[in-house]
Design a protein around this motif. Structure first.
Motif, short mmCIF file in Angstrom:
data_model
loop_
_atom_site.label_atom_id
_atom_site.label_comp_id
_atom_site.label_asym_id
_atom_site.label_seq_id
_atom_site.Cartn_x
_atom_site.Cartn_y
_atom_site.Cartn_z
N CYS A 10 4.86 13.97 -15.23
CA CYS A 10 5.54 13.74 -16.52
C CYS A 10 4.59 13.62 -17.70
CB CYS A 10 6.41 12.48 -16.42
SG CYS A 10 5.48 10.95 -16.30
N GLY A 11 3.29 13.50 -17.45
CA GLY A 11 2.32 13.40 -18.54
C GLY A 11 2.14 12.01 -19.11
N ALA A 12 2.79 11.01 -18.51
CA ALA A 12 2.66 9.63 -19.00
C ALA A 12 1.24 9.12 -18.77
CB ALA A 12 3.66 8.73 -18.28
N ALA A 13 0.77 8.29 -19.69
CA ALA A 13 -0.55 7.67 -19.55
C ALA A 13 -0.53 6.69 -18.38
CB ALA A 13 -0.92 6.95 -20.83
N LEU A 14 -1.59 6.71 -17.60
CA LEU A 14 -1.72 5.83 -16.44
C LEU A 14 -2.80 4.79 -16.69
CD1 LEU A 14 -1.48 8.57 -13.65
CD2 LEU A 14 0.34 7.07 -14.48
N ARG A 23 -3.98 4.72 -2.64
CA ARG A 23 -2.93 5.59 -2.12
C ARG A 23 -1.54 5.05 -2.49
NH1 ARG A 23 0.60 6.01 1.95
NH2 ARG A 23 0.95 8.04 2.86
N HIS A 24 -1.46 3.80 -2.86
CA HIS A 24 -0.19 3.15 -3.15
C HIS A 24 0.15 3.11 -4.63
CE1 HIS A 24 -0.05 1.99 1.03
NE2 HIS A 24 -1.28 1.55 0.91
N GLU A 25 -0.59 3.84 -5.46
CA GLU A 25 -0.33 3.88 -6.90
C GLU A 25 0.74 4.93 -7.21
OE1 GLU A 25 -1.28 2.06 -9.36
OE2 GLU A 25 -2.97 0.98 -8.51
N TYR A 26 1.67 4.55 -8.06
CA TYR A 26 2.73 5.46 -8.50
C TYR A 26 2.85 5.41 -10.00
CZ TYR A 26 3.95 5.95 -3.64
OH TYR A 26 3.90 6.23 -2.31
N GLU A 32 6.19 9.13 -9.38
CA GLU A 32 5.50 10.08 -8.51
C GLU A 32 4.15 9.49 -8.09
OE1 GLU A 32 6.36 12.87 -7.09
OE2 GLU A 32 8.28 13.13 -8.08
N ALA A 33 3.67 9.92 -6.92
CA ALA A 33 2.40 9.44 -6.38
C ALA A 33 1.24 9.86 -7.29
CB ALA A 33 2.19 9.99 -4.98
N VAL A 34 0.26 8.98 -7.42
CA VAL A 34 -0.93 9.28 -8.22
C VAL A 34 -2.04 9.82 -7.32
CG1 VAL A 34 -2.70 8.30 -9.73
CG2 VAL A 34 -0.33 7.58 -9.97
N HIS A 35 -2.21 9.25 -6.12
CA HIS A 35 -3.25 9.72 -5.19
C HIS A 35 -2.67 10.88 -4.38
CE1 HIS A 35 -6.23 9.85 -2.03
NE2 HIS A 35 -6.96 8.96 -2.68
N CYS A 36 -2.50 12.03 -5.04
CA CYS A 36 -1.95 13.21 -4.39
C CYS A 36 -2.73 14.44 -4.85
CB CYS A 36 -0.47 13.37 -4.72
SG CYS A 36 -0.12 13.75 -6.43
N ALA A 65 1.59 11.14 -1.64
CA ALA A 65 0.35 10.37 -1.52
C ALA A 65 -0.34 10.75 -0.21
CB ALA A 65 0.66 8.88 -1.54
N ASN A 66 -1.68 10.79 -0.25
CA ASN A 66 -2.42 11.18 0.95
C ASN A 66 -3.69 10.34 1.11
OD1 ASN A 66 -4.66 12.49 -0.50
ND2 ASN A 66 -3.13 14.02 -1.05
N PHE A 67 -4.39 10.59 2.21
CA PHE A 67 -5.60 9.84 2.53
C PHE A 67 -6.86 10.66 2.33
CE2 PHE A 67 -2.34 7.71 5.11
CZ PHE A 67 -2.58 6.40 4.76
N CYS A 68 -6.84 11.70 1.53
CA CYS A 68 -7.99 12.58 1.36
C CYS A 68 -9.21 11.79 0.88
CB CYS A 68 -7.67 13.70 0.37
SG CYS A 68 -9.02 14.87 0.17
#
Length: 105
Positions: A10-14, A23-26, A32-36, A65-68
């Motif tokens: 969405c382009g919102a500031a994080l 991994r748990h940040e949205y 939407e997941a941030v760590h993706c 979200a993933n564990f990369c």
């Protein structure tokens, strides 16, 4: 701002997201997941497996979200999408060949 994390969706500031990104940040705006993959600097829709880092084993769903271990958050905006690349290519063709033609006349 070039050094601000922004949501890939969405382009919102994080601004509230702490680094390193968990991994748990949205995204607070769209959830939407941030760590993706879509939020990573290595994400490239045109690369094999849509990842430029050949050490990574990218998941099939780039929005989850993933564990990369090689995740590096993209700052300053979302990655170029296939749609915007297609639009850019179409604009170049239109400039070269004189634009779209209306065959209805």
């Amino acid at each position: 701002m070039a050094d601000t994390l922004t949501c890939w969706n969405c382009g919102a500031a994080l601004d509230q997201v702490l680094l390193p990104v968990s991994r748990h940040e949205y995204c607070p705006a769209c959830a939407e997941a941030v760590h993706c993959c879509r939020m990573c600097t290595s994400y490239d829709a045109t690369a094999p497996a849509q990842c430029r880092d050949d050490r990574a084993e990218p998941p099939t769903d780039k929005t989850c979200a993933n564990f990369c271990d090689f995740f590096a958050p993209r700052v300053g905006g979302a990655p170029t999408t296939e749609r915007s690349r297609a639009d850019e290519a179409r604009a170049k063709l239109d400039a070269l060949f004189g634009g779209p033609h209306d065959d209805a006349e």
